[in-house]
Write a protein that holds these residues in place. Structure first.
Motif, PDB file in Angstrom:
ATOM      1  N   PRO A  10      -2.788  -0.782   5.103  1.00 56.17           N
ATOM      2  CA  PRO A  10      -3.093   0.506   5.717  1.00 56.17           C
ATOM      3  C   PRO A  10      -4.497   0.989   5.373  1.00 56.17           C
ATOM      4  CG  PRO A  10      -1.754   0.821   3.753  1.00 56.17           C
ATOM      5  CD  PRO A  10      -1.865  -0.662   3.955  1.00 56.17           C
ATOM      6  N   SER A  11      -5.116   1.687   6.319  1.00 59.49           N
ATOM      7  CA  SER A  11      -6.371   2.370   5.993  1.00 59.49           C
ATOM      8  C   SER A  11      -6.037   3.428   4.943  1.00 59.49           C
ATOM      9  CB  SER A  11      -6.977   3.004   7.245  1.00 59.49           C
ATOM     10  OG  SER A  11      -6.066   3.928   7.823  1.00 59.49           O
ATOM     11  N   ALA A  30     -11.547  -5.004  -3.257  1.00 56.31           N
ATOM     12  CA  ALA A  30     -11.655  -6.433  -3.581  1.00 56.31           C
ATOM     13  C   ALA A  30     -10.619  -7.259  -2.832  1.00 56.31           C
ATOM     14  CB  ALA A  30     -11.497  -6.643  -5.081  1.00 56.31           C
ATOM     15  N   GLU A  31      -9.507  -6.615  -2.450  1.00 54.42           N
ATOM     16  CA  GLU A  31      -8.450  -7.310  -1.708  1.00 54.42           C
ATOM     17  C   GLU A  31      -8.634  -7.183  -0.200  1.00 54.42           C
ATOM     18  OE1 GLU A  31      -5.915  -9.254  -2.911  1.00 54.42           O
ATOM     19  OE2 GLU A  31      -7.088  -9.085  -4.763  1.00 54.42           O
ATOM     20  N   GLY A  32      -9.746  -6.595   0.227  1.00 47.91           N
ATOM     21  CA  GLY A  32     -10.038  -6.518   1.649  1.00 47.91           C
ATOM     22  C   GLY A  32      -9.508  -5.290   2.358  1.00 47.91           C
ATOM     23  N   TRP A  33      -9.047  -4.300   1.589  1.00 51.54           N
ATOM     24  CA  TRP A  33      -8.525  -3.081   2.205  1.00 51.54           C
ATOM     25  C   TRP A  33      -9.682  -2.204   2.698  1.00 51.54           C
ATOM     26  CZ3 TRP A  33      -3.517  -0.324   0.568  1.00 51.54           C
ATOM     27  CH2 TRP A  33      -2.506  -1.262   0.294  1.00 51.54           C
ATOM     28  N   SER A  34      -9.394  -1.393   3.717  1.00 48.85           N
ATOM     29  CA  SER A  34     -10.326  -0.371   4.185  1.00 48.85           C
ATOM     30  C   SER A  34     -10.053   0.897   3.394  1.00 48.85           C
ATOM     31  CB  SER A  34     -10.124  -0.108   5.683  1.00 48.85           C
ATOM     32  OG  SER A  34     -10.907   0.992   6.112  1.00 48.85           O
ATOM     33  N   VAL A  35     -11.016   1.285   2.551  1.00 46.92           N
ATOM     34  CA  VAL A  35     -10.795   2.381   1.609  1.00 46.92           C
ATOM     35  C   VAL A  35     -11.929   3.399   1.690  1.00 46.92           C
ATOM     36  CG1 VAL A  35     -10.460   3.005  -0.829  1.00 46.92           C
ATOM     37  CG2 VAL A  35      -9.607   0.803   0.028  1.00 46.92           C
ATOM     38  N   ASN A  62      -8.713   9.752   9.435  1.00 47.85           N
ATOM     39  CA  ASN A  62      -7.282   9.782   9.769  1.00 47.85           C
ATOM     40  C   ASN A  62      -6.583   8.599   9.095  1.00 47.85           C
ATOM     41  OD1 ASN A  62      -4.880  10.614  10.945  1.00 47.85           O
ATOM     42  ND2 ASN A  62      -5.216   9.382  12.785  1.00 47.85           N
ATOM     43  N   PRO A  63      -6.417   8.663   7.796  1.00 46.79           N
ATOM     44  CA  PRO A  63      -5.879   7.513   7.043  1.00 46.79           C
ATOM     45  C   PRO A  63      -4.388   7.312   7.290  1.00 46.79           C
ATOM     46  CG  PRO A  63      -6.081   9.404   5.603  1.00 46.79           C
ATOM     47  CD  PRO A  63      -6.692   9.811   6.922  1.00 46.79           C
ATOM     48  N   GLU A  64      -3.946   6.088   7.043  1.00 46.92           N
ATOM     49  CA  GLU A  64      -2.512   5.779   7.109  1.00 46.92           C
ATOM     50  C   GLU A  64      -1.840   5.995   5.751  1.00 46.92           C
ATOM     51  OE1 GLU A  64      -2.210   2.200  10.264  1.00 46.92           O
ATOM     52  OE2 GLU A  64      -3.647   1.881   8.619  1.00 46.92           O
ATOM     53  N   LEU A  65      -2.623   5.844   4.690  1.00 51.14           N
ATOM     54  CA  LEU A  65      -2.109   6.042   3.336  1.00 51.14           C
ATOM     55  C   LEU A  65      -3.097   6.903   2.556  1.00 51.14           C
ATOM     56  CD1 LEU A  65      -0.122   5.363   0.999  1.00 51.14           C
ATOM     57  CD2 LEU A  65      -1.520   3.336   0.532  1.00 51.14           C
ATOM     58  N   VAL A  66      -2.589   7.938   1.893  1.00 45.57           N
ATOM     59  CA  VAL A  66      -3.417   8.793   1.047  1.00 45.57           C
ATOM     60  C   VAL A  66      -2.918   8.663  -0.388  1.00 45.57           C
ATOM     61  CG1 VAL A  66      -4.162  11.149   0.526  1.00 45.57           C
ATOM     62  CG2 VAL A  66      -3.860  10.431   2.910  1.00 45.57           C
ATOM     63  N   VAL A  67      -3.837   8.374  -1.295  1.00 49.51           N
ATOM     64  CA  VAL A  67      -3.513   8.247  -2.717  1.00 49.51           C
ATOM     65  C   VAL A  67      -4.141   9.432  -3.452  1.00 49.51           C
ATOM     66  CG1 VAL A  67      -3.692   6.829  -4.788  1.00 49.51           C
ATOM     67  CG2 VAL A  67      -3.500   5.734  -2.537  1.00 49.51           C
ATOM     68  N   VAL A  68      -3.309  10.288  -4.012  1.00 54.48           N
ATOM     69  CA  VAL A  68      -3.785  11.462  -4.741  1.00 54.48           C
ATOM     70  C   VAL A  68      -3.926  11.084  -6.211  1.00 54.48           C
ATOM     71  CG1 VAL A  68      -3.252  13.823  -5.435  1.00 54.48           C
ATOM     72  CG2 VAL A  68      -2.754  13.058  -3.087  1.00 54.48           C
ATOM     73  N   GLN A 158       2.959  -1.567  -0.851  1.00 54.92           N
ATOM     74  CA  GLN A 158       1.835  -2.478  -0.649  1.00 54.92           C
ATOM     75  C   GLN A 158       0.734  -2.244  -1.685  1.00 54.92           C
ATOM     76  OE1 GLN A 158       1.393  -1.580   3.790  1.00 54.92           O
ATOM     77  NE2 GLN A 158       0.714  -3.708   3.678  1.00 54.92           N
ATOM     78  N   LEU A 159       0.634  -1.008  -2.161  1.00 54.69           N
ATOM     79  CA  LEU A 159      -0.437  -0.639  -3.097  1.00 54.69           C
ATOM     80  C   LEU A 159      -0.318  -1.392  -4.423  1.00 54.69           C
ATOM     81  CD1 LEU A 159      -2.837   1.262  -3.796  1.00 54.69           C
ATOM     82  CD2 LEU A 159      -1.151   3.040  -4.286  1.00 54.69           C
TER      83      LEU A 159
END
Length: 356
Positions: A10-11, A30-35, A62-68, A158-159
């Protein structure tokens, strides 16, 4: 029912560019994610972006995953904001207390898109400058579903999978009760033991051995974060401290303090054996071989080279410096069946073995 697995990563947008947030960003990039990554502190955000923890977010993000990844005291508010602001996003957080944040997410009306998480890793330093992409590798990462949808749960899983963590699924309340005992109370106890040194002179403190160093190692932690954690996990922490204080009071007030202390130590021996050992497996019986090592360059390397030549694996190591002599006590923990052999060979190589 099997959990559906998202086809692609996910973005992801990270809110909070401190040690944990930046480390997550570096690992995912490093794993190729869009961050993307941002922080209320513009300097912290720029630093995280410059070290590869993610790019600067655009105005139409407009992210698919948000990490707080903000301080615990702010996590509930930021999680609620993220759920409202990005109605299509799954939101997780990395605070070390879960139940109050889960309640805030539920109260927002969007709790089905929130999944709590807690990576059980950190460092003795804070801020983005201390970030490491492999900080979480092989460490437990707790996931608290909190009534989320299966899709949201799969997305958050997935994270830790990308960061090569050991995923543990728990209820929020159970998580908070557990960390009160395995993480929060040890900090209190270590700090209390260290604070008790305040009555001693420097000469008295110089008598400290490895036992005191082991017990007080985490007493050097910054206090601000722990104040937030204690407030958020008040009930579980107080219950744990009551348990510990009750045991200490039993020793203090016993007619035979030796008998009471023996009972406490024996119960402790039983429980410490339950703490996972190497690679998360059962603890093994190791024997300590303590070698007196001159405090000069290259001596420790020479010792480890001699151990390697014997073919004995060092399971753990501790180093204690003598306060008044130019030597260190290096304790090698090895499988008990090889301890006698290692002692004899090291003696033959002119290493001085300390009395056990």
């Amino acid at each position: 029912m099997s959990i559906p697995q998202p086809a692609v990563t996910p973005s992801t947008h990270i809110i909070g560019a401190g040690l944990i947030g930046a480390s997550i960003g570096i690992g995912l990039v490093a794993e190729g994610w869009s961050v993307t990554i941002d922080d209320n502190d513009a300097d912290a955000a720029r630093l995280a972006q410059s070290i590869g923890a993610g790019s600067r977010p655009s105005t139409d993000l407009n992210p698919e995953l948000v990490v707080v990844a903000v301080p615990p005291s702010a996590a509930s508010a930021v999680v609620s904001f993220a759920l409202e602001h990005w109605p299509d996003a799954t939101v997780t957080d990395v605070a070390s207390v879960k139940a109050p944040i889960a309640k805030a997410a539920h109260d927002s009306g969007h709790g089905d898109r929130y999944v709590g998480s807690h990576p059980m890793a950190g460092r003795e330093v804070s801020g983005g400058l201390g970030a490491q992409g492999d900080l979480f590798k092989a460490r437990p990462w707790v996931i608290c579903p909190n009534g989320s949808t299966q899709e949201a749960l799969a997305r958050v899983k997935q994270l830790p999978a990308a960061l090569q963590c050991d995923v543990v699924v728990m209820d929020s309340e159970a998580h908070d009760a557990a960390v009160a005992r395995v993480s929060h109370a040890p900090q209190v106890a270590a700090s209390a033991v260290a604070a008790a040194l305040g009555t001693l002179s420097p000469a008295d403190v110089a008598l400290a051995g490895q036992g005191l160093r082991d017990v007080t190692r985490i007493a050097a932690s910054e206090s601000g974060m722990w104040a937030d954690i204690a407030r958020m996990n008040h009930h579980a922490l107080v219950a744990t401290l009551d348990h510990i204080i009750g045991d200490l009071e039993d020793v203090k007030e016993a007619d035979d303090i030796g008998e009471a202390l023996t009972d406490l130590i024996e119960r402790g021996r039983i429980e410490v054996a339950r703490i996972p050992g190497k690679h998360g497996g059962a603890q093994r019986d190791y024997t300590a071989v303590t070698v007196i090592v001159p405090d000069t360059p290259g001596q420790l390397l020479r010792l480890l080279g001699d151990v390697e030549a014997v073919g004995v694996n060092v399971e753990d190591i501790a180093i204690e410096h003598s306060p008044r002599q130019p030597v260190g006590l290096t304790t090698l923990y090895v499988v008990s069946a090889r301890a006698k052999e290692l002692t004899e060979i090291l003696s033959d190589k002119n290493w001085e073995i300390a009395a056990s």
